[in-house]
Design a protein around this motif. Structure first.
Motif, PDB file in Angstrom:
ATOM      1  N   SER A  70      -0.279  -4.785   8.229  1.00  0.00           N
ATOM      2  CA  SER A  70      -1.451  -4.845   7.361  1.00  0.00           C
ATOM      3  C   SER A  70      -2.113  -3.475   7.281  1.00  0.00           C
ATOM      4  CB  SER A  70      -2.445  -5.873   7.903  1.00  0.00           C
ATOM      5  OG  SER A  70      -3.622  -5.874   7.133  1.00  0.00           O
ATOM      6  N   ALA A  71      -2.458  -3.042   6.062  1.00  0.00           N
ATOM      7  CA  ALA A  71      -3.087  -1.737   5.860  1.00  0.00           C
ATOM      8  C   ALA A  71      -4.606  -1.839   5.799  1.00  0.00           C
ATOM      9  CB  ALA A  71      -2.570  -1.085   4.576  1.00  0.00           C
ATOM     10  N   ASP A  72      -5.133  -2.966   5.353  1.00  0.00           N
ATOM     11  CA  ASP A  72      -6.579  -3.165   5.258  1.00  0.00           C
ATOM     12  C   ASP A  72      -6.856  -4.660   5.150  1.00  0.00           C
ATOM     13  OD1 ASP A  72      -6.078  -3.880   2.560  1.00  0.00           O
ATOM     14  OD2 ASP A  72      -6.251  -1.792   1.935  1.00  0.00           O
ATOM     15  N   ASP A  73      -8.120  -5.005   4.961  1.00  0.00           N
ATOM     16  CA  ASP A  73      -8.489  -6.417   4.848  1.00  0.00           C
ATOM     17  C   ASP A  73      -8.494  -6.903   3.410  1.00  0.00           C
ATOM     18  OD1 ASP A  73     -10.635  -5.026   3.897  1.00  0.00           O
ATOM     19  OD2 ASP A  73     -12.120  -5.872   5.298  1.00  0.00           O
ATOM     20  N   LYS A  74      -7.858  -6.145   2.519  1.00  0.00           N
ATOM     21  CA  LYS A  74      -7.803  -6.516   1.104  1.00  0.00           C
ATOM     22  C   LYS A  74      -6.416  -7.032   0.708  1.00  0.00           C
ATOM     23  CE  LYS A  74     -11.318  -3.109  -0.178  1.00  0.00           C
ATOM     24  NZ  LYS A  74     -11.628  -1.914  -1.020  1.00  0.00           N
ATOM     25  N   ARG A 102      -3.475  -5.611   1.458  1.00  0.00           N
ATOM     26  CA  ARG A 102      -2.461  -4.580   1.241  1.00  0.00           C
ATOM     27  C   ARG A 102      -1.708  -4.324   2.551  1.00  0.00           C
ATOM     28  NH1 ARG A 102      -4.341   0.662  -1.583  1.00  0.00           N
ATOM     29  NH2 ARG A 102      -5.622   0.845   0.313  1.00  0.00           N
ATOM     30  N   HIS A 103      -0.424  -3.949   2.407  1.00  0.00           N
ATOM     31  CA  HIS A 103       0.431  -3.774   3.579  1.00  0.00           C
ATOM     32  C   HIS A 103       1.233  -2.492   3.479  1.00  0.00           C
ATOM     33  CE1 HIS A 103      -0.367  -8.116   3.481  1.00  0.00           C
ATOM     34  NE2 HIS A 103      -0.182  -8.095   4.797  1.00  0.00           N
ATOM     35  N   ALA A 105       0.834  -1.197   0.000  1.00  0.00           N
ATOM     36  CA  ALA A 105       0.000   0.000   0.000  1.00  0.00           C
ATOM     37  C   ALA A 105       0.871   1.250   0.000  1.00  0.00           C
ATOM     38  CB  ALA A 105      -0.924   0.006   1.215  1.00  0.00           C
TER      39      ALA A 105
END
Length: 421
Positions: free
Chosen positions: A79-83, A85-86, A25
């Motif tokens: 982790s940046a989101d639950d999709k 992306r990091h 991300a």
């Protein structure tokens, strides 16, 4: 933090997304104070939107640790989101890079001599090195240089050097010695290009004037007592670098080839070729040991001249041998040493070492058999100590004592800044 541990960590993180593709991300830089964040993002490979790749991240870590401005680098992944992306955090520990230096030594006639200077290794926060020196060694010398390896892009840079360098040099002929005043005045321009993380090249030229003036000692009708000539030089340097850095420790292999062509405005002087390759290998031994090795193989045009390019010298190849005691048109030199950390604090390291330096030279106009001649072989074992500041780039003060065990050997103490190799 070792490469194997980092690889496992990133692999585990990348598998958390299961079937989802793990993407970057954002890449965030932490710890940069004097170094520009924009510069760091310019030279690293990992970028937003890319697949999270441990190989690229580890390569970026080693690339950053090679910079003079950075003493250590490590990363974190969140982790940046639950999709899938990091966010990747590149954490750096900076060196202090404005470094004055002073070397004290004895000159060829045992007079007091010194060199003082100042270097900035991270000018404008962009890994640009600007430095200058003044030296008094019987005569006065000075020089200034700038080196910007990423001036034009993350692969292309430039280096420029000017020097007016004067020394008293011994010249050897007919089993006798004469002292000459030697002056080299000129400038050099090199283009710097990085093919990839491990391979880089330097290509350029220099224009300079060499001036030899007889001072004292033996004479010979065939050896001029004065020589002043304008010269031009074309230089090629190719380096393969697969070293891993962890503060004062090194692991891996590096090879550096230096090839030069020298021409002259004086048609009576022959064109001259010189090439040498330094092979270095480092291996970690336990937590505090480091085995270091260097092999230099060099050849030059085999002209029978007292001004041959390869020298036998304390500060270049054989510790304890003396200052410029012989010259040759070929060289085989091997240095091996074991470095052991005795004290390791937050900012200070005390390191001891034992070493063996050995080498042989081809006489000017001689044959390859000269390398096996006992008169040309020199072997010097010895011991030394290193005082290292972990937060200042190249702040390593070394003292070595070498003791010769071959024919007509000498012994002596050698001081210097930085590791010997």
């Amino acid at each position: 933090m070792s490469r194997s541990f980092l690889s496992i960590l990133v692999f585990l993180i990348m598998t958390l997304g299961h079937a989802q593709e793990n993407l970057v991300a954002d890449v965030k830089v932490q710890g940069a104070k004097r170094t520009k964040t924009s510069f760091i993002k310019k030279i690293i490979r990992l970028q937003s939107g890319m697949v999270l790749d441990s190989t690229i991240i580890l390569e970026d870590m080693e690339r950053l640790k090679r910079l003079p401005a950075i003493s250590h680098a490590y990363f974190q992944v969140f982790s940046a989101d639950d999709k899938g992306r990091h966010n990747v955090f590149y954490n750096i520990e900076e060196n202090f890079t404005l470094i004055p230096f002073a070397n004290l030594f004895s000159s060829s006639n045992d007079d007091f001599a010194f060199r003082i200077g100042l270097q900035e290794f991270n000018l404008l926060g962009r890994n640009i090195t600007l430095g200058g020196f003044y030296q008094h060694d019987v005569f006065n010398s000075y020089g200034i240089s700038v080196r910007a390896p990423y001036l034009f892009s993350n692969k292309l840079g430039l280096a420029i050097t000017y020097q007016d360098f004067t020394t008293q040099e011994p010249v050897f002929f007919d089993n006798t010695t004469a002292d000459y005043r030697y002056n080299n005045k000129g400038f050099e321009v090199l283009g710097l290009y990085e093919f990839n993380f491990q391979n880089r090249i330097e290509l350029g030229f220099s224009l300079f004037t060499e001036d030899y003036s007889y001072l004292s000692g033996a004479t010979n009708e065939q050896v001029p007592q004065a020589l002043n000539v304008d010269k031009h030089l074309f230089k090629l340097i190719y380096e393969f670098n697969d070293l891993e850095y962890f503060y004062q420790y090194l692991e891996g292999f590096r090879s550096q080839l230096n090839f030069q062509y020298v021409g002259s405005s004086d048609t009576s002087l022959p064109e001259f070729l010189i090439g040498f390759n330094d092979f270095t290998y480092f291996h970690r031994i336990g937590q505090k040991g480091n085995w270091a090795n260097r092999l230099r193989l060099g050849l030059a045009s085999n002209v029978e001249t007292p001004f041959a390019p390869f020298t036998v010298d304390n500060n270049l190849n054989i510790r304890g041998v003396g200052n410029t005691i012989d010259r040759g048109t070929g060289a085989i030199v091997f240095n091996t040493e074991y470095r052991h950390t005795l004290v390791d604090k937050n900012w200070f390291v005390l390191q001891g070492n034992v070493f063996v330096d050995g080498g042989s030279w081809r006489n000017p106009g001689g044959g390859f058999g000269d390398f096996a001649d006992s008169q040309n072989i020199r072997i010097y074992p010895g011991v030394g100590v290193r005082f290292i500041h972990k937060k200042i780039f190249n702040a390593i003060f070394r003292i070595d004592y070498g003791y010769g065990i071959t024919r007509d050997a000498s012994r002596g103490v050698v001081f210097g800044i930085g590791q010997y190799f």
